[in-house]
Write a protein that holds these residues in place. Sequence first.
Motif, mmCIF file in Angstrom:
data_model
loop_
_atom_site.group_PDB
_atom_site.id
_atom_site.type_symbol
_atom_site.label_atom_id
_atom_site.label_comp_id
_atom_site.label_asym_id
_atom_site.label_seq_id
_atom_site.Cartn_x
_atom_site.Cartn_y
_atom_site.Cartn_z
ATOM 1 N N ALA A 158 -0.039 2.259 -0.544
ATOM 2 C CA ALA A 158 0.578 2.406 0.081
ATOM 3 C C ALA A 158 1.116 0.937 0.127
ATOM 4 O O ALA A 158 1.201 -0.216 -0.897
ATOM 5 C CB ALA A 158 -0.948 1.967 1.824
ATOM 6 N N LYS A 217 2.268 -1.803 2.977
ATOM 7 C CA LYS A 217 1.829 -2.568 3.844
ATOM 8 C C LYS A 217 3.207 -3.288 4.523
ATOM 9 O O LYS A 217 3.855 -4.284 4.303
ATOM 10 C CB LYS A 217 0.657 -3.496 4.293
ATOM 11 N N SER A 230 3.027 -5.381 -0.345
ATOM 12 C CA SER A 230 3.593 -5.577 0.968
ATOM 13 C C SER A 230 5.074 -4.005 0.519
ATOM 14 O O SER A 230 6.005 -4.110 -0.198
ATOM 15 C CB SER A 230 3.925 -6.844 0.985
ATOM 16 N N ARG A 274 -4.779 0.868 -3.822
ATOM 17 C CA ARG A 274 -4.290 -0.410 -3.930
ATOM 18 C C ARG A 274 -3.100 -0.301 -2.487
ATOM 19 O O ARG A 274 -2.201 0.294 -2.196
ATOM 20 C CB ARG A 274 -3.327 -0.868 -5.003
ATOM 21 N N SER A 275 -3.083 -1.419 -1.680
ATOM 22 C CA SER A 275 -1.394 -1.544 -0.875
ATOM 23 C C SER A 275 -0.652 -2.671 -1.296
ATOM 24 O O SER A 275 -1.086 -3.665 -2.101
ATOM 25 C CB SER A 275 -2.151 -2.469 0.012
ATOM 26 N N GLY A 283 3.790 5.456 2.274
ATOM 27 C CA GLY A 283 2.733 5.720 1.086
ATOM 28 C C GLY A 283 3.507 6.244 0.787
ATOM 29 O O GLY A 283 4.422 6.858 0.244
ATOM 30 N N GLU A 297 -2.967 1.715 6.727
ATOM 31 C CA GLU A 297 -2.624 2.254 5.475
ATOM 32 C C GLU A 297 -3.047 3.295 5.347
ATOM 33 O O GLU A 297 -2.844 4.071 4.419
ATOM 34 C CB GLU A 297 -3.690 0.936 4.346
ATOM 35 N N VAL A 356 -7.499 5.146 -0.656
ATOM 36 C CA VAL A 356 -6.007 3.921 -1.121
ATOM 37 C C VAL A 356 -6.523 3.594 -2.414
ATOM 38 O O VAL A 356 -8.132 2.715 -2.286
ATOM 39 C CB VAL A 356 -5.836 3.491 0.191
ATOM 40 N N ALA A 407 2.720 1.418 7.885
ATOM 41 C CA ALA A 407 2.217 1.765 6.530
ATOM 42 C C ALA A 407 3.008 2.409 5.969
ATOM 43 O O ALA A 407 3.319 3.214 7.136
ATOM 44 C CB ALA A 407 0.800 1.711 6.462
#
Length: 327
Positions: A322, A324, A301, A298-299, A34, A130, A296, A32
């Motif tokens: 984050a 991923k 890709s 929202r994540s 940031g 994350e 966090v 992950a």
Amino acid sequence: MKAFVLEDGKQNIKEMDNPIAGEGQVVVSLRAAGLNRRDLYIPNRRGDNKKALILGSDGSGVVESIGERVTNFKVGDEVIINPALRWYETTDAPPKQFDILGMPDHGTFAEKIVISEEQLEPKPDYLSWEEAGVLALSALTGYRALVTKGQIKKEDTVFIPGAGSGVATYLIQFAKNIGAKVIVTSRSKEKQENAKKLGADIVLDTNSDWNQQLADETIDLVIDSVGGSTFNRSLEVVKKGGRIVTFGSTTEDDIQFNLRKFFYGQYQLFGSTMGSRQELREVLEHMEKYKMHPVVDRSFSLYEAQDALDYLNEGNQFGKIALKISQ
């Protein structure tokens, strides 16, 4: 390997050579990464350099290979990246050799990174990938501003304009863990509610009259990362002899204030940026002690890195964003 790069003024996913660990270096397979606001500014700060640069300062992952004379890590170790390059002991200001990962060095928006073992710390077991991937830059920045520079103490009252930034979410938690009273502001009702849930004692609308709202409060410390639009308003509410720490400027840089009023009020003003490896280790000890979690929002890709940057630029997030990369 796949990486999100800035190349010739454009940002896109590109196939890059797999990194190889040299002496004292480690290759980390990233899980992950940031986002930070500096990622938005790099395209305008890089000048005429057209060579592909991997963006990103924060990350977490697994040690994939090690070079000669690596003594502190082995293959399979779970680690976080320390983006404050070559700043080891806590000093009043960064050393000359200090840089932030992600420019000019390749950063973390990639499947792998090669980096000195001096820039790695063990990943806290209780954090997700994350959470660990968004930790270092913002947490370190907030800790140095609040603790090292701000000298916050139990039962102090700290005022933080702007409640939604990644650093602010760490500041709120650090301050509450230490035993301080926390006052924050936001224009967003949703962010105001989220700040209350995170532990803020008083939450104000940014557009409200701070002097009126805080007439019964004694503000010992202000941590300001907004800049020109809040600095003088913050100076109005901090107590005489109080402390102001500034570490960012999301609005205008140039500020005018009443110098005579400032020195008669005996105020203390400190600049701060990032922090040392020693301070990052203090951050990790603090977080472990209180089982503190990064926020966090929202994540995305890795392939959605541009969407993530666009979302960051909108400024609607509460906490960190984050990427991923692999799980």
